[in-house]
Scaffold this active site. Sequence first.
Site, PDB file in Angstrom:
ATOM      1  CE  LYS A 182     136.316-104.477 -49.135  1.00  0.00           C
ATOM      2  NZ  LYS A 182     137.288-105.537 -49.509  1.00  0.00           N
ATOM      3  CB  SER A 222     135.246-108.463 -51.228  1.00  0.00           C
ATOM      4  OG  SER A 222     136.461-107.941 -50.721  1.00  0.00           O
ATOM      5  CB  SER A 246     139.046-108.548 -52.289  1.00  0.00           C
ATOM      6  OG  SER A 246     138.321-109.745 -52.130  1.00  0.00           O
TER       7      SER A 246
END
Lengths: 502, 95, 492
Positions: free
Chosen positions: C78, C158, C182
Amino acid sequence: MTFSMQHREPRDEDLIKGATGDWEIILGLEVHAQISSNAKLFSGSSTAFGAEPNTQVSLVDAAMPGMLPVINRYCVEQAIKTGLGLRAQINLRSVFDRKNYFYPDLPQGYQISQFKHPIVGEGVVVIDLAGGRSVAVGIERLHMEQDAGKSVHDLAPGNSHVDLNRSGVALMEIVSKPDMRSSDEARAYVTKLRTILRYLGTCDGNMEEGSLRADVNVSVRRPGAPLGTRCEIKNVNSIRFIGQAIEYEARRQIEILEDGGSIRQETRLFDPKAGETRSMRSKEEAHDYRYFPDPDLLPLVVEQADVDRIAANLPELPDDKKARLMSEYGLSAYDATVLVGEAVTADYYEAMMKSGSGKRDAKLAVNWMTGDLFGALNREGHSIETSPVTPKQLGELVDLITDGTISGRIAKDVFDSMYKTGRDPLEIVEKDGLRQVTDTGAIEAAIDAILAANPEKAAQAKEKPALAGWFVGQVMKSTSGKANPQVVNKILNAKLGISSDD
Amino acid sequence: MSVDQDTVRRIARLARIAVRDDELPALAGELNSILGFVEQLGEVDTTGVEPMTSAVAVKMKMRDDVVTSGNHQKDVTANAPKSEDGFYVVPRVVE
Amino acid sequence: MSDLTKLTLAGARDALKAKEITSSELTGAFVKAMDEARVLNAFITETADQALDMAKASDARLVKGEGGPLEGLPLGIKDLFATKNVLTTAGSHILDGFKPPYESTVTANLWRDGAVMLGKLNNDEFAMGSSNETSYYGPVINPWRRKGSDAKLVPGGSSGGSSAAVAANLCLAATATDTGGSIRQPASYTGTVGIKPTYGRCSRWGIIAYASSLDQAGPITHDVRDAAIMLGSMAGYDEKDSTSVDRPVPNYEAVLGQSVKGLRVGIPKEYRVDGMPAEIDALWTRGMEWLKAAGAEIVDVSLPHTKYALPTYYIVAPAECSSNLARYDGVRYGLRVEGKDITDLYEQTRAAGFGPEVRRRIMIGTYVLSAGYYDAYYLKAQQVRTLIAQDFANAYAKCDVLLTPTAPSAAFGIGESSADPIAMYLNDVFTVTVNLAGLPAISVPAGLSGEGLPLGLQFIGKTFDEETLLRTAYALEQAAEFKAAPTSWWRT
Ligand SMILES: [Mg+2]
Ligand SMILES: [Zn+2]
C-alpha cells in the site's frame, strides 16, 4: 506551597514615580532552559551547539512522513532533578500535548509540549538582593517541550534559510508566579535560577548560545490596585537586557496610562541596540493552538522510587551551601552569597580553608579571594578553575599575614609573584628576604641613623608631632618596607618624646 | 453549534488551506452536516468517565540518551522543493 | 504449473521450497499480470525491475536451501508505507515526487523475511475514504462485476489497491492499513481476507499517519492461512514506535485447523441495524450455523454504545489528522506552490495538494480542537471511546470472539455513494468500533450477494488474541467453501 503576589507590600524604593503618582511594576517570567543532554528530547540527534546547518537533524526532527517520537529518559530525569532543586512538587503522571501552529522552524506543524499536566508543579526560588534582603519567588510550574529550529534572514534577499539543528532539543519551561516588583528582582531571579540549574547540572545556563532565554511579562498598576494588562517580552537573552527591557517597558506602559490610554495585551520584542521594546507584528494574529494529547506518545508515568533516587543524589544547593558557609566560617551573608554564586568559587574557598591549620582567618581569606585573586583572574582572563594560585597557596599567604611574617603591603607583592610564577608564598618571602623586621635593635639603629642625618627636621617634629610621619616613611624606605610599622612608631615616638596614643 | 461562512474562513486560515469565497457556502454546508451527525454524542452521559489516552494499556518505553543519528543533511534536504547550502529555503519570514 | 498468479501465498511458498518453481518465474508472471491489468488502476508505482532483482537474489538463497519465511514471494505494498528510494505518495498530490530515504518497519520486516516488492498500491488519499475514490491517482476498479453488468464497482477503501490487486491475482498478498475499516471493508468487497491486528501489534514507524491512535497495519490475502503467514512477518515490537507493544509474535499458522469446539461466539444485537439488506442478515445467520455445526456455542451479547462509534470516529480521526497533516507545508518535501509570503505559500500549497475529502477532514478536525470546542467534541469523544471499550470488555465476559457482518452492503458503483459524506461514512458502521477499542478483527469471504458480489463476515477478538481470531476465521472459511472468483475481464 504558593507564594502568591498578594503577600507582598509595595516597597517605596521599587515604585516608579510617574507624573500623576506612583506606579508598581508586576513581573512574571517564563524561562526556557535547555536541558543538558547528549541527544534531543524525542530523537537520537546530537544537541551540540554550532554545527553545520541540518547536520544534527534526524528523520524525526525533519518531520518526515511516518516518523514517530520516542522520549529520552535522561531528559525526564533532568526535569525531575530540576523540579526537586526548585523545591517543587513532582507529578508522577504527566501528559505530552501538541501545540499546533504553522512556522518554518516548526517542521511538524506542532510543538510537543506539556499543557494540562506538566511534570513539575509549584515550587519556590529565594532570590538574594542588595543589603542582604531576600525574596521568595513562587514557581507556578515546569514542563518539558521541544525547541524549534532557527531561521536565518540575511543570507539572501527575500528569503529565509531554515536550519533544524535545534529543532527537537529538550527545553524546560520554568514559569514563575507574578512575584517580582523591580528589574533588580527579575535580574536576581534569573541569576539565582541560573545558579541553581548549573549546580544541578541540568542546564549550562549559557545565555549567549541561547541555552537560557526569558519571556518577561510586564504590567504596571497603582500600588495595591488590581493587576493591569500585561505585555510579554519574548526571548530576552541576557540578564542585562532583561533589566533594560523591563525599565523601558514599564515606563512605556506608564506613559500610555498617564495619557489616559490603555495597554493592549501583546507580545513584544526587545531591541538591544535601540534599548526599546517593539510589538511583534508576526505574532499579531490571534493564536488558537488547538492543544490535544499527542497520540504518538503515552502518558509519562514515573515511579516515586525513581524520584527518591534522584532526590538522594541531589548536590548541595546554593541556599544550603550559603547557610553552611555562614555557620561554619562565620561569614557575612554578603560574602557567602558572593562565594556560592558559582559552585567552583565556593569549592575554591572551602579548599583554601580546609588546607589550613584550622585557625585560618576566614574573613581575611574571603577578602583576598574576592579582591586580589578575582582581580588578577579578570585581568589575565583566567577562570577560578585555571587560577595559577592554588587554594592552598592563597591560604598560606593569608596565614603569613595573620602571623605577622609579612605586612599586608608586602603580601600584595608576594601575591603578584605567586600569580606570575606559581611559587609558594613562604618560598618567595624567604628567597626575596621579605620577612617583616620586628627586631627593635635593627629598627632603632635605622631610626638613630635617620635622626642623626636630619637634626633640624627632628627638632621640628618634636614641636609638631604631625611631622613624625615623614620619619616613618624614611625608616620604611631604608628597611625596604620590611620594618613592622607599629614597632617603628613606638620607638620613633619615644625618641621624639611624643606620647604614643595606642 | 452551526458553522457560518466567517467561521469556515477562520478555520481554513487556522488550517492554512486557501479557500475562495465561492467555496464557502458549500463548505459550511458540509461541515454543518458532519457536525450535525456527531452532535448525537451529546446524548451520552459521560460524567466521571476517563477519556481514553491509549487503546492498549502499556507503559511508555523510553530511549537512552545516546546520539544515534547525525550528518544526514543530504537525506533530510534531498526532497526539499527549495534548498541551498544545506538550508531549507522559504519566503522571507519577518519578525 | 499453469497460471502461477493463481497460487496462494502458502501454495507458492511450498512450491518454491520444493523447487517446483523459481521466484523469478513467479515474479515474472506477476509482472505480466500487472502489465495486463492497468485498467484496474491498482498500482500507483510498479517496480518490476526491482522485483526481478529481488527474485533473483531469493532464488540464489533458495537453491542453497536458505531464505526466510517469505523467501521469493511477490507482494504489493500500500502506498502509505514508506519504501526507501521508491516514490511514496499516500495517494496524494501533496507528496509529489517524494522518495523516502527510509523504509517502514513493517515492509523492512517483509524484506528481512525474503519477500519481493512488485510495487506501490493505490489507496484513498491519506487513507481517508471507503471506496478508493479520493486518491489523487484516480479510483481503483473492483475486479468483481455484478451479474450481467459491466458497471465499474469500487474495491472498497482505503486499501482499495490492495484488495483489488489480491482479488485480481496481481500479487500473492498485499499490505494494507486500517483506521476505521480500511482493511476489512475492502476485503469484504473483493472476496479476500483482511485482518486488522490489535493496536500496537504492528509498528506504525514509516507508515504515513492518518489518525495515530487508530491506524494499524495488516495484510489482505487470498485466504486465512495467508493472512496468518503475512501477519507473522509484519508484526513485532519496534522501539521506534512508542505505542508498539513489546510481546512475542506467536506462530499464527500453527493454530489453523485447531477445533472451535466449546468456543463461545458472541452476537452483538446492536449490529442488526435497520436498513441492512436481508441477504447480509441471512449470511450472518448462516455464519452462526456453520460455527454451531463446528461445535461452537452462540451467545447473545450487547454493545450498547455501538451507535455512537461513527460519530466518535468522525471527531477523533479528523482531529488527529488535522495535526498529523500539518507537516505537509511545501517546505521539506512534496508539492510546493509559491506564494507572496510564507502563509500564502502554505495556503496555496495545501489547497492544491489536498483533495476535497482530506481538506474536509482537516477542517472538521481543526474546528473540533479549536478554542471553546475541545471539551464538547474531542474530550467527549475520547470519553465515549472509553465506554465503547468497556462494552467490549463486558461482552468478553460472556464470549471469546464476536461475529458480525463486515459491511452493510456489497461493493457499490463508482460515483454512487461519494456524493454525500455521511452516506459514505456509514460503510464503516461495523468496522469502526474495533479501531476505537484497539481490538483485532478479521473479515472472511462467506458468500455472494444476489448480484453475484462477494460478502464478508467479521470476527472481533480480544486484545492480542489474534490466534483465536485466526482459528475461528479458518473454521468459518472451511465451512463456507468460498471458491468464487472474478472473470479476468480486464486482461487486454
Ligand atoms: Mg512563553
Ligand atoms: Zn515554551
